[in-house]
Scaffold this active site. Structure first.
Site, short mmCIF file in Angstrom:
data_model
loop_
_atom_site.label_atom_id
_atom_site.label_comp_id
_atom_site.label_asym_id
_atom_site.label_seq_id
_atom_site.Cartn_x
_atom_site.Cartn_y
_atom_site.Cartn_z
N CYS A 99 6.06 60.02 -27.82
CA CYS A 99 7.00 59.81 -28.93
C CYS A 99 6.52 58.69 -29.87
O CYS A 99 5.48 58.80 -30.48
CB CYS A 99 8.41 59.58 -28.41
SG CYS A 99 9.68 59.89 -29.67
N HIS A 129 9.94 64.33 -25.68
CA HIS A 129 10.35 63.62 -24.47
C HIS A 129 10.55 64.62 -23.33
O HIS A 129 11.66 64.82 -22.84
CB HIS A 129 11.65 62.86 -24.71
CG HIS A 129 11.48 61.57 -25.44
ND1 HIS A 129 10.90 60.46 -24.86
CD2 HIS A 129 11.81 61.21 -26.71
CE1 HIS A 129 10.89 59.46 -25.74
NE2 HIS A 129 11.43 59.90 -26.87
N GLU A 141 10.00 64.24 -20.39
CA GLU A 141 10.43 63.55 -19.16
C GLU A 141 11.94 63.36 -19.10
O GLU A 141 12.47 62.96 -18.05
CB GLU A 141 9.74 62.19 -19.06
CG GLU A 141 10.30 61.09 -19.94
CD GLU A 141 9.88 61.16 -21.41
OE1 GLU A 141 10.28 60.29 -22.20
OE2 GLU A 141 9.12 62.10 -21.76
#
Length: 306
Positions: A142, A235, A237
């Site tokens: 990011c 993102h 994760e």
């Protein structure tokens, strides 16, 4: 194979409950294997949440991973206790004499600021320069990806008309990329950002390849020719409720945010979100660890610069 994390790290309890294979330092030291040395520069405000999210993905591979955490000396986190930072985190000065198989640089909530005005920018630049000679492959996430693209290639970020928030469909631009091996033709990725980079600016850089993108979000995955530098704008994760937590936080701050797209069933924030990106996230990190770290890193890390 397991991930080895610092003893008593709060992530350990969560990972145990999820049957993620972790081991303590004693057991790891008795195995006749060289674990991958992965360094995590955690710039996110919710340190424990990010530690857990990334440990979960790094631990879900056949490889043994030793994770070390570092923070910037030039900025003191306000969202985690000093005790946690002193117990589990090192500074760059503590590790810069060493070599690492991989480095992860997270995002950070500083998108509205010019890079040079970020309090720890000079320190981050020092780390990114160091990574060229002391890290086999660096994975930027990011804002960390935008910072890396700017530092290494001079690519500017641009402010979006409104925050990009939701789970968006993405496609592979380069279908033979090892980073995307096993991916479906269309795969979902959580996005949460106020800025972007222009595709045309990336395409001008020789040796930098766009691997995947989205019509709604722009470029998603980019890498240098040898995979030494990888840049991910989303993102993957994120947990199930991370976007929801951000949405309600922004509501509470009077920002009148858009409802994250393709996230809540029927776009109804009263309903629990459905996770659609977990398999892609696991593939992304296992592919990075396998093809861009494990398969090509030297067994003797002292040879990394040779």
């Amino acid at each position: 194979m397991p991930i080895k994390i610092p003893n008593n790290l709060p992530a350990a309890e969560v990972l145990h409950r999820e049957n993620i294979f972790i081991m303590d330092e004693t057991r790891a030291a008795t195995q006749d294997i060289r674990p991958l040395q992965i360094l995590l520069l955690n710039l996110m405000p919710k340190k424990i949440e990010t530690e857990t999210q990334l440990s979960r993905l790094l631990g879900n591979t056949p490889l043994q991973v030793e994770l070390e955490l570092i923070h910037t000396q030039t900025y003191e986190s306000k969202n985690v206790t000093k005790e946690h930072m002193l117990t589990f985190y090192k500074t760059f000065a503590d590790v810069k004499h060493r070599n690492f198989d991989g480095l992860i640089i997270t995002g950070a909530p500083v998108e509205h600021m010019p890079f040079e005005e970020v309090e720890y920018w000079d320190e981050l630049c020092e780390i990114m320069e160091w990574s060229k000679t002391h890290v086999h492959s660096t994975f930027h996430i990011c804002w960390g990806a935008q910072a890396g693209l700017y530092y290494h290639f001079g690519i500017q970020k641009h402010t979006l008309p409104a925050k990009l928030s939701g789970v968006y469909p993405h496609v592979a631009d380069y279908k033979n990329s090892m980073l995307l091996r096993g991916f479906d033709d269309v795969f979902p990725v959580p996005q949460s950002r106020h800025t972007t980079v222009d595709r045309a600016d990336v395409e001008k850089i020789e040796g930098l390849k766009i691997l995947a993108s989205s019509e709604e979000c722009g470029v998603y995955a980019m890498a240098t020719k040898n995979g030494k530098q990888i840049f991910i704008t989303g993102h993957s994760e994120y947990d199930a409720n991370t976007l929801a937590d951000e949405y309600y936080r922004d509501l509470g701050q009077g920002k009148n945010p858009h409802i994250p797209v393709h996230y809540f069933p029927n776009d109804d924030p009263s309903q629990p979100p459905q996770v659609t990106w977990r398999s892609h996230a696991n593939l992304l990190y296992s592919n990075w660890l396998n093809y861009f770290v494990y398969q090509t890193t030297p067994y003797d890390l002292s040879r990394l610069n040779s």
